[in-house]
Design a protein around this motif. Structure first.
Motif, mmCIF file in Angstrom:
data_model
loop_
_atom_site.group_PDB
_atom_site.id
_atom_site.type_symbol
_atom_site.label_atom_id
_atom_site.label_comp_id
_atom_site.label_asym_id
_atom_site.label_seq_id
_atom_site.Cartn_x
_atom_site.Cartn_y
_atom_site.Cartn_z
ATOM 1 N N GLY A 114 12.153 -30.031 -90.106
ATOM 2 C CA GLY A 114 12.189 -28.995 -91.126
ATOM 3 C C GLY A 114 11.039 -29.103 -92.107
ATOM 4 O O GLY A 114 10.566 -28.100 -92.639
ATOM 5 N N ASP A 115 10.580 -30.308 -92.344
ATOM 6 C CA ASP A 115 9.407 -30.532 -93.177
ATOM 7 C C ASP A 115 8.162 -30.362 -92.306
ATOM 8 O O ASP A 115 7.974 -31.073 -91.314
ATOM 9 C CB ASP A 115 9.447 -31.944 -93.770
ATOM 10 C CG ASP A 115 8.247 -32.215 -94.671
ATOM 11 O OD1 ASP A 115 8.442 -32.251 -95.896
ATOM 12 O OD2 ASP A 115 7.129 -32.400 -94.143
ATOM 13 N N LYS A 116 7.315 -29.410 -92.655
ATOM 14 C CA LYS A 116 6.189 -29.059 -91.783
ATOM 15 C C LYS A 116 5.208 -30.218 -91.589
ATOM 16 O O LYS A 116 4.595 -30.346 -90.523
ATOM 17 C CB LYS A 116 5.478 -27.830 -92.334
ATOM 18 C CG LYS A 116 6.307 -26.549 -92.240
ATOM 19 C CD LYS A 116 5.530 -25.360 -92.774
ATOM 20 C CE LYS A 116 6.286 -24.053 -92.545
ATOM 21 N NZ LYS A 116 7.566 -24.008 -93.274
ATOM 22 N N ILE A 117 5.055 -31.050 -92.601
ATOM 23 C CA ILE A 117 4.127 -32.173 -92.475
ATOM 24 C C ILE A 117 4.674 -33.214 -91.509
ATOM 25 O O ILE A 117 3.964 -33.715 -90.631
ATOM 26 C CB ILE A 117 3.846 -32.784 -93.863
ATOM 27 C CG1 ILE A 117 3.096 -31.758 -94.734
ATOM 28 C CG2 ILE A 117 3.045 -34.076 -93.742
ATOM 29 C CD1 ILE A 117 2.974 -32.155 -96.179
ATOM 30 N N ASN A 118 5.941 -33.552 -91.670
ATOM 31 C CA ASN A 118 6.579 -34.485 -90.723
ATOM 32 C C ASN A 118 6.542 -33.930 -89.310
ATOM 33 O O ASN A 118 6.289 -34.663 -88.347
ATOM 34 C CB ASN A 118 8.033 -34.750 -91.134
ATOM 35 C CG ASN A 118 8.154 -35.573 -92.395
ATOM 36 O OD1 ASN A 118 7.189 -36.199 -92.828
ATOM 37 N ND2 ASN A 118 9.331 -35.564 -92.990
ATOM 38 N N ALA A 119 6.814 -32.633 -89.193
ATOM 39 C CA ALA A 119 6.849 -32.005 -87.865
ATOM 40 C C ALA A 119 5.483 -32.100 -87.182
ATOM 41 O O ALA A 119 5.390 -32.407 -85.990
ATOM 42 C CB ALA A 119 7.282 -30.545 -87.986
ATOM 43 N N ARG A 120 4.410 -31.839 -87.933
ATOM 44 C CA ARG A 120 3.060 -31.952 -87.359
ATOM 45 C C ARG A 120 2.805 -33.366 -86.836
ATOM 46 O O ARG A 120 2.284 -33.548 -85.731
ATOM 47 C CB ARG A 120 2.003 -31.617 -88.420
ATOM 48 C CG ARG A 120 1.782 -30.144 -88.646
ATOM 49 C CD ARG A 120 0.802 -29.924 -89.787
ATOM 50 N NE ARG A 120 -0.480 -30.565 -89.553
ATOM 51 C CZ ARG A 120 -1.495 -30.008 -88.893
ATOM 52 N NH1 ARG A 120 -1.363 -28.788 -88.404
ATOM 53 N NH2 ARG A 120 -2.635 -30.659 -88.740
ATOM 54 N N ALA A 121 3.202 -34.361 -87.636
ATOM 55 C CA ALA A 121 2.970 -35.753 -87.241
ATOM 56 C C ALA A 121 3.736 -36.083 -85.962
ATOM 57 O O ALA A 121 3.207 -36.756 -85.054
ATOM 58 C CB ALA A 121 3.403 -36.692 -88.364
ATOM 59 N N GLU A 122 4.968 -35.595 -85.857
ATOM 60 C CA GLU A 122 5.774 -35.859 -84.661
ATOM 61 C C GLU A 122 5.196 -35.150 -83.439
ATOM 62 O O GLU A 122 5.220 -35.688 -82.326
ATOM 63 C CB GLU A 122 7.223 -35.433 -84.888
ATOM 64 C CG GLU A 122 7.973 -36.279 -85.893
ATOM 65 C CD GLU A 122 8.044 -37.749 -85.487
ATOM 66 O OE1 GLU A 122 8.152 -38.039 -84.274
ATOM 67 O OE2 GLU A 122 7.978 -38.613 -86.383
ATOM 68 N N MET A 123 4.679 -33.957 -83.628
ATOM 69 C CA MET A 123 4.113 -33.223 -82.492
ATOM 70 C C MET A 123 2.829 -33.882 -81.986
ATOM 71 O O MET A 123 2.556 -33.884 -80.782
ATOM 72 C CB MET A 123 3.851 -31.761 -82.883
ATOM 73 C CG MET A 123 5.115 -30.962 -83.138
ATOM 74 S SD MET A 123 6.295 -30.939 -81.747
ATOM 75 C CE MET A 123 7.431 -32.257 -82.199
ATOM 76 N N ILE A 124 2.069 -34.442 -82.898
ATOM 77 C CA ILE A 124 0.870 -35.180 -82.484
ATOM 78 C C ILE A 124 1.282 -36.383 -81.627
ATOM 79 O O ILE A 124 0.688 -36.664 -80.588
ATOM 80 C CB ILE A 124 0.054 -35.620 -83.715
ATOM 81 C CG1 ILE A 124 -0.572 -34.387 -84.392
ATOM 82 C CG2 ILE A 124 -1.040 -36.614 -83.325
ATOM 83 C CD1 ILE A 124 -1.177 -34.663 -85.750
ATOM 84 N N LYS A 125 2.330 -37.085 -82.056
ATOM 85 C CA LYS A 125 2.848 -38.216 -81.270
ATOM 86 C C LYS A 125 3.328 -37.760 -79.895
ATOM 87 O O LYS A 125 3.181 -38.474 -78.896
ATOM 88 C CB LYS A 125 4.022 -38.880 -82.001
ATOM 89 C CG LYS A 125 3.652 -39.628 -83.264
ATOM 90 C CD LYS A 125 4.919 -40.211 -83.891
ATOM 91 C CE LYS A 125 4.660 -40.756 -85.287
ATOM 92 N NZ LYS A 125 5.938 -41.201 -85.920
ATOM 93 N N ALA A 126 3.924 -36.551 -79.852
ATOM 94 C CA ALA A 126 4.479 -36.049 -78.590
ATOM 95 C C ALA A 126 3.411 -35.496 -77.660
ATOM 96 O O ALA A 126 3.693 -35.185 -76.498
ATOM 97 C CB ALA A 126 5.516 -34.963 -78.882
#
Length: 455
Positions: A114-126
């Motif tokens: 839900g937090d766009k910054i956290n989401a970006r970081a997770e997508m980079i990991k994925a």
């Protein structure tokens, strides 16, 4: 299966959830504010309980009152619909603490995505492609200027905790940056209680493509194809269709695979949507955000896939496996949804609340669905979203769907309030839309200037 669920919402999505639950043999509890005492969802549910005054903060956003209503009525689960508390991790966590099942992802996943910054970081990991942008929260204009220089203009300013088009600004150059940042930050603080921003390079022109995903507690994740949501005004969707006319077989496989990878990475459960921006000139797509809830436009996916998304939400929350596997999902034809609102498109889409003195919803024929909570004599309150109905059509191909939508909108008749029916009819008949030749800039830059010049 649950014996009883509470619907923490109102309007057409509350009606939609009640109908799905009833078809599953599950009892329902409606909540309502004092201004919604005569609302359709109140009449349709097995039970109804008032949770506060008209203002959303005192009723549909009042966590304590809603949870008290669930306990008082013996509801085992809460379906939040969309909007209101649907992406509020605090509410999901409170449900967990009270042993009431939240029909959606876990609070942990909601915080992550839900937090766009956290989401970006997770997508980079994925390994999911993301647009170039800031690595963390941006709090000051000085930080914003420095980051914008590094990634290059034009850029998008976005509220980290944002949604619904709030706290978003397009910035073309450094002269626009400071006032835009301050305005977006103030808007985000007022809307979400969080003024943290982040910055990303603007992909322009672009298609807004989103992929519907479903996951269960056994680790199964599937996709139900993509939706094209590029027809937007002020970052809010106006019309959606599935499949996208801009995507071929190879790209479709790539973008849906990326969405499944994203959901698997965070062990996602229940219904969700991965949103991407597609650069048509290069064919590259970039993760934009994840919506951790059912979407307004979910019916177009239900039409083309044959999967009832709301029923799957309830089953998954009950601990069941998804009723379909990826290899079982087949896509058929083309679907389009138009959002019909009580608003005046000729007057900058000003809301038009009031009493509906007469209402005729289009019907008849195969492949036509109208989701609504309106009826003749109902007074639309001024406190909430202005949506009257969603008209959804399905055809064997895109042309048939377009013609069916034109027919449906011509039949739609509402008296007592001003609506955007004529606006939607002109939009669906526009040669660019008929040809599938549009992107996220089309409505604001091409269609609306001409439409609003007309008498």
């Amino acid at each position: 299966m649950f014996n009883k669920i509470l619907i923490a919402n109102r309007g057409e999505i509350a009606v939609r959830i009640i109908r799905a639950a009833r078809e599953l043999g599950v009892g329902t509890v409606a909540i309502y504010s004092t201004s919604d005492r005569d609302a359709l969802h109140v009449h349709l549910a097995d039970e109804a309980i008032c949770v506060g005054p008209a203002r959303s903060t005192e009723s549909y956003l009042n966590m304590n009152n809603i949870l008290s209503a669930a306990v008082a009525t013996g509801a085992q689960a809460i379906h939040p619909g969309f909007g209101f508390l649907s992406e509020n991790s605090k509410f999901a966590r409170l449900c967990e603490e009270m042993n009431i099942k939240f029909i959606g992802p876990s609070a942990k996943v909601m915080d992550m995505m839900g937090d766009k910054i956290n989401a970006r970081a997770e997508m980079i990991k994925a390994g999911v492609p993301v647009t170039p942008g800031s690595e963390g929260e941006v709090h000051t204009t000085d930080e914003a200027v420095k980051i914008a220089e590094e990634i290059g203009y034009p850029i998008m300013l976005k509220a980290s905790a944002g949604g619904g088009g709030k706290g978003i600004r397009k910035v073309n150059n450094v002269e626009e940056l400071v006032p835009a940042f301050e305005a977006a930050q103030a808007e985000a603080q007022a809307a979400f209680g969080n003024g943290a921003m982040f910055i990303e390079r603007m992909i322009f022109p672009a298609r807004h493509i989103e992929v519907q995903i479903l996951g269960d507690s056994q680790g199964n994740v599937i996709h139900l194809g993509e939706r094209d949501c590029s027809l937007q005004r002020n970052n809010q969707k106006v019309l959606e269709e599935s499949p996208s006319a801009a995507i071929g077989h190879t790209l479709r496989n790539e973008i849906t695979a990326a969405a499944v990878k994203a959901a698997q990475h965070v062990s996602y459960e229940n219904a969700g949507t991965i949103e991407f921006l597609l650069d048509e000139s290069s064919g590259k797509f970039y993760f934009m955000e994840m919506n951790t809830r059912v979407q307004v436009e979910h019916p177009v996916t239900e039409f083309v896939s044959g999967v009832d998304i709301v029923k799957e939400q309830i089953r998954v929350a009950n601990g069941n496996e998804l009723s379909v596997k990826q290899e079982d999902v087949t896509f058929s034809g083309h679907a389009i949804e138009c959002r019909i609102n009580a608003e005046n498109p000729k007057f900058n889409f000003a809301p038009s609340p009031g009493k509906i003195t007469n209402l005729f919803l289009p019907s008849g024929g195969v492949g036509l669905r109208v989701d609504s909570a309106m009826y003749s004599g109902y007074s639309i309150p001024p406190y909430y979203d202005s949506m009257i109905a969603k008209v959804i059509v399905h055809g064997e191909n895109r042309f048939e769907a377009l013609m069916k939508m034109q027919r449906a909108l011509l039949e739609f008749d509402v008296e007592g309030v001003i609506t955007n029916v004529d606006f939607q009819l002109e939009l669906i008949s526009d040669p660019h839309v008929v040809a599938g030749d549009y992107d996220t800039s089309f409505l604001g830059n091409v269609f609306l200037p001409e439409y609003q010049k007309e008498d």
